[in-house]
Structure formats: structure tokens, C-alpha cells
Design a protein around this motif. Structure first.
Motif, PDB file in Angstrom:
ATOM      1  N   TRP A  87      -6.400  32.869 -23.693  1.00 32.71           N
ATOM      2  CA  TRP A  87      -6.918  33.511 -22.444  1.00 32.71           C
ATOM      3  C   TRP A  87      -5.658  33.394 -21.378  1.00 32.71           C
ATOM      4  O   TRP A  87      -4.798  32.571 -21.381  1.00 32.71           O
ATOM      5  CB  TRP A  87      -8.248  32.857 -21.846  1.00 32.71           C
ATOM      6  CG  TRP A  87      -7.754  31.298 -21.186  1.00 32.71           C
ATOM      7  CD1 TRP A  87      -7.978  31.398 -19.602  1.00 32.71           C
ATOM      8  CD2 TRP A  87      -7.615  30.111 -21.369  1.00 32.71           C
ATOM      9  NE1 TRP A  87      -7.815  30.264 -19.164  1.00 32.71           N
ATOM     10  CE2 TRP A  87      -7.764  29.346 -20.484  1.00 32.71           C
ATOM     11  CE3 TRP A  87      -7.082  29.615 -22.735  1.00 32.71           C
ATOM     12  CZ2 TRP A  87      -7.126  27.951 -20.586  1.00 32.71           C
ATOM     13  CZ3 TRP A  87      -7.269  28.188 -22.796  1.00 32.71           C
ATOM     14  CH2 TRP A  87      -6.771  27.492 -21.912  1.00 32.71           C
ATOM     15  N   SER A  88      -5.840  34.485 -20.411  1.00 32.34           N
ATOM     16  CA  SER A  88      -4.968  34.416 -19.348  1.00 32.34           C
ATOM     17  C   SER A  88      -5.725  34.296 -17.966  1.00 32.34           C
ATOM     18  O   SER A  88      -6.861  35.051 -18.174  1.00 32.34           O
ATOM     19  CB  SER A  88      -3.762  35.433 -19.419  1.00 32.34           C
ATOM     20  OG  SER A  88      -4.472  36.516 -19.408  1.00 32.34           O
ATOM     21  N   TYR A  89      -5.127  33.783 -16.975  1.00 27.15           N
ATOM     22  CA  TYR A  89      -5.767  33.793 -15.802  1.00 27.15           C
ATOM     23  C   TYR A  89      -4.671  33.429 -14.649  1.00 27.15           C
ATOM     24  O   TYR A  89      -3.689  32.946 -14.705  1.00 27.15           O
ATOM     25  CB  TYR A  89      -6.858  32.702 -15.717  1.00 27.15           C
ATOM     26  CG  TYR A  89      -6.408  31.303 -15.918  1.00 27.15           C
ATOM     27  CD1 TYR A  89      -6.651  30.664 -14.566  1.00 27.15           C
ATOM     28  CD2 TYR A  89      -5.800  30.870 -16.938  1.00 27.15           C
ATOM     29  CE1 TYR A  89      -6.001  29.080 -14.707  1.00 27.15           C
ATOM     30  CE2 TYR A  89      -5.270  29.503 -17.032  1.00 27.15           C
ATOM     31  CZ  TYR A  89      -5.463  28.630 -15.777  1.00 27.15           C
ATOM     32  OH  TYR A  89      -4.972  27.458 -15.818  1.00 27.15           O
ATOM     33  N   ARG A  90      -5.205  33.969 -13.413  1.00 28.86           N
ATOM     34  CA  ARG A  90      -4.613  33.534 -12.161  1.00 28.86           C
ATOM     35  C   ARG A  90      -5.685  32.688 -11.363  1.00 28.86           C
ATOM     36  O   ARG A  90      -6.635  33.130 -11.410  1.00 28.86           O
ATOM     37  CB  ARG A  90      -4.127  34.581 -11.519  1.00 28.86           C
ATOM     38  CG  ARG A  90      -3.036  35.171 -12.088  1.00 28.86           C
ATOM     39  CD  ARG A  90      -2.333  36.433 -11.422  1.00 28.86           C
ATOM     40  NE  ARG A  90      -3.156  37.473 -11.380  1.00 28.86           N
ATOM     41  CZ  ARG A  90      -2.909  38.676 -10.853  1.00 28.86           C
ATOM     42  NH1 ARG A  90      -1.813  38.912 -10.080  1.00 28.86           N
ATOM     43  NH2 ARG A  90      -3.930  39.678 -11.021  1.00 28.86           N
ATOM     44  N   ALA A  91      -5.267  31.511 -10.780  1.00 29.73           N
ATOM     45  CA  ALA A  91      -6.164  30.682  -9.950  1.00 29.73           C
ATOM     46  C   ALA A  91      -5.284  30.220  -8.650  1.00 29.73           C
ATOM     47  O   ALA A  91      -4.194  29.757  -8.851  1.00 29.73           O
ATOM     48  CB  ALA A  91      -6.641  29.677 -10.784  1.00 29.73           C
ATOM     49  N   ILE A  92      -6.155  30.175  -7.881  1.00 26.42           N
ATOM     50  CA  ILE A  92      -5.582  29.514  -6.640  1.00 26.42           C
ATOM     51  C   ILE A  92      -6.445  28.079  -6.257  1.00 26.42           C
ATOM     52  O   ILE A  92      -7.361  27.996  -6.714  1.00 26.42           O
ATOM     53  CB  ILE A  92      -5.699  30.280  -5.311  1.00 26.42           C
ATOM     54  CG1 ILE A  92      -7.146  30.829  -5.223  1.00 26.42           C
ATOM     55  CG2 ILE A  92      -4.462  31.316  -5.145  1.00 26.42           C
ATOM     56  CD1 ILE A  92      -7.194  31.580  -3.881  1.00 26.42           C
ATOM     57  N   TYR A  93      -5.831  27.004  -5.562  1.00 27.02           N
ATOM     58  CA  TYR A  93      -6.253  25.556  -5.542  1.00 27.02           C
ATOM     59  C   TYR A  93      -6.324  25.217  -4.018  1.00 27.02           C
ATOM     60  O   TYR A  93      -5.626  24.449  -3.611  1.00 27.02           O
ATOM     61  CB  TYR A  93      -5.326  24.671  -6.259  1.00 27.02           C
ATOM     62  CG  TYR A  93      -5.396  24.860  -7.879  1.00 27.02           C
ATOM     63  CD1 TYR A  93      -6.382  24.190  -8.585  1.00 27.02           C
ATOM     64  CD2 TYR A  93      -4.627  25.988  -8.155  1.00 27.02           C
ATOM     65  CE1 TYR A  93      -6.331  24.704  -9.911  1.00 27.02           C
ATOM     66  CE2 TYR A  93      -4.566  26.125  -9.734  1.00 27.02           C
ATOM     67  CZ  TYR A  93      -5.482  25.340 -10.532  1.00 27.02           C
ATOM     68  OH  TYR A  93      -5.647  25.796 -11.941  1.00 27.02           O
TER      69      TYR A  93
END
Length: 281
Positions: A87-93
Motif C-alpha cells: 500500500w501507499s499513502y500520504r499522511a499528516i500528523y
């Protein structure tokens, strides 16, 4: 270019200075399995390809391509692939303080709590993807802030709830909260089980059960996470990786690196490089 089809795993971390160095991760994984860990920030991400399986709030969840993943601040969670291709993803924290800025008054607003781990909201997913594309770029601060806070407002209005704990879990939380605060104040210390149980006014065995019941991981596993949070702060202050490894209670630098990557998805060295890129931007 790295893609899931090449079976190569990659992770790039960005530190966004417009939001006090908020982290953004752009990653592709096939074989990586994140063990139980915790952040002092929220995680808001969008699955780009494949599907992710993760444990949160006492159960397993699957997020396919296009769906939004949500993890509350200080919430224990895991992560792995649900499909053979990864899987690939982009995320912010975002830090909880960032959500407080959404309040219409001059006083900080309440910190939201999101009961749903996976959201199917194509409009919000599209807006978050636009934000993710803009955040690493230089300039356009006004546009970045406007789009991100608009997305967060939509997220809170539609999906935030008041958290209600079962009575037995609430009792466990009250017992272990002083222990968490103590360990967080000095995570590098070599705490004994008896010391921590005494703070909770419980027997060591009962304390172990209550802590895991309330937090979702053992006291030692949580202490490692507290050490990692301190390590991030020290790295931001400019300490070297070797200094941070020693100051934060890790047995050696390789031990620190392994735990850091298991939690952050990148090595301490990659994290430092992301900090430098953010400051140059």
C-alpha cells in the motif's frame, strides 16, 4: 520512481514549518509491519494505492485506496498491508493544538476525538490530497493554511464525537494516568515495575493488567514510545543522533534507530534531513 510494482519500499518525511514543523509522510510499503506504537499527534492520511490493515481502538480496520485513515493523538495503533502488492499513502500528523485553532472564540477549542478509524468521504479525500500536494512546496503559506484548516473543520464537524469510556475502563485510566505522567516526565529513567505499581497504588500484577487494559500496550512498550517522543524533541533542538540515543534511555544507537523507524517509518537520520529541508523552505 519507486512504485509498489517494483516491490521497493520508500518513505519520505517532510516537516512543514507553517504548522510548527508538522510532519507529513509520503510512503509506499509492501512488507513493513508497524508494531503497536503511539504518537502525541493525530494521524490523518489517505490511501493512494493498495489497502492498509491496522489495529486501533481495540479492533482491526482495513482502508482501501481513496479512503481516509484516522488515529487519535496518544492512541495505540499498528499498520501493515492488506493486499499482496502493499500500500501507499500520504499522511499528516497534526498536534492537538492545531485543532484548537479551529475554535471561533479567542480561547482554545476542545481537542476532537474520532471514533471511526476509516472514512469513505471522496470529497474530503480529494481536498486532503490537494493539501498533501501543496504542503512540501515552498511559499503559498496562506493557501496551505486555508486549505488545511478548512479540511480539518470539515473533519471535526462531520466526524468528531465526545469520547465516552465504559466505567471499568475509566477506572483503569484513572489508576494509570499518574504513572503515564511520571514516565513521560523522565522517560530515560530505568523504572522498575514496583515503582510504577506503587504510584498507581496497585500490586505489580494488577497494575500490569490495568495499564494494558487502559492504554493497549504494556508499561515498557509505552515507555519506549515516551522515549521516542523525547527523542524527536531533542533532534529538533539540534542534538546529534548519538547524543539523543544516550539521553533518551536507549541501550545503543542501533536500538534507538530500530524503535524510531518502527514508530515513525523513517530512520533518525532521515528525520534530521527532513528537519533541515523544512528549515530551508
Amino acid at each position: 520512481m519507486d512504485t509498489l510494482n517494483t516491490l521497493q519500499e520508500r518513505a519520505t518525511l517532510f516537516c512543514v514549518e507553517e504548522f510548527n514543523g508538522m510532519n507529513m509522510l509520503d510512503a509506499s510499503y509492501q512488507h513493513r509491519r508497524f508494531p503497536r506504537h503511539v504518537h502525541d499527534t493525530f494521524c490523518v492520511g489517505v490511501i493512494e494505492t493498495g489497502a492498509q490493515r491496522f489495529w486501533r481502538s481495540g479492533g482491526d480496520h482495513v482502508a482501501p485506496s481513496g479512503d481516509i485513515i484516522l488515529v487519535n493523538a496518544d492512541e495505540v495503533h499498528t499498520g501493515c498491508s492488506e493486499v499482496a502488492g502493499g500500500w501507499s499513502y500520504r499522511a499528516i500528523y497534526p498536534h492537538p493544538d492545531l485543532f484548537a485553532r479551529l475554535s471561533a472564540s479567542s480561547e482554545p477549542g476542545p481537542v476532537p476525538w474520532f471514533p471511526d478509524a476509516v472514512l469513505h468521504d471522496p470529497l474530503l479525500s480529494t481536498q486532503l490530497r490537494l493539501v498533501f500536494s501543496l504542503l512540501p512546496e515552498q511559499g503559498n503559506s496562506l493557501l496551505k493554511e486555508s486549505l488545511l484548516l478548512t479540511a480539518f473543520s470539515w473533519l471535526v464537524m462531520r466526524y468528531s464525537r465526545t469520547r465516552v469510556l465504559p466505567p471499568d475502563l475509566a477506572d483503569a485510566c484513572r489508576a494509570v494516568l499518574p504513572v503515564q505522567e511520571l514516565m513521560a516526565s523522565c522517560p530515560e529513567k530505568n523504572w522498575s515495575l514496583q515503582q510504577l505499581a506503587d504510584v498507581a497504588h496497585l500490586s505489580p500484577w494488577h497494575f500490569l493488567r490495568q495499564f494494558k487494559k487502559s492504554i493497549g500496550m504494556t508499561p515498557h512498550a509505552w515507555l519506549v514510545q515516551a522515549r521516542l517522543q523525547k527523542a524527536q524533541r531533542r533532534l529538533k533542538q539540534g542534538d546529534t543522533i548519538a547524543q539523543v540515543s544516550s539521553l533518551c534511555g536507549f541501550s545503543d544507537q542501533s536500538h534507538f534507530t530500530r524503535h524510531f523507524k518502527n514508530s515513525m517509518g523513517v530512520t533518525p537520520g532521515e528525520y534530521v534531513q527532513a528537519l533541515k529541508r523544512g528549515r530551508r523552505g
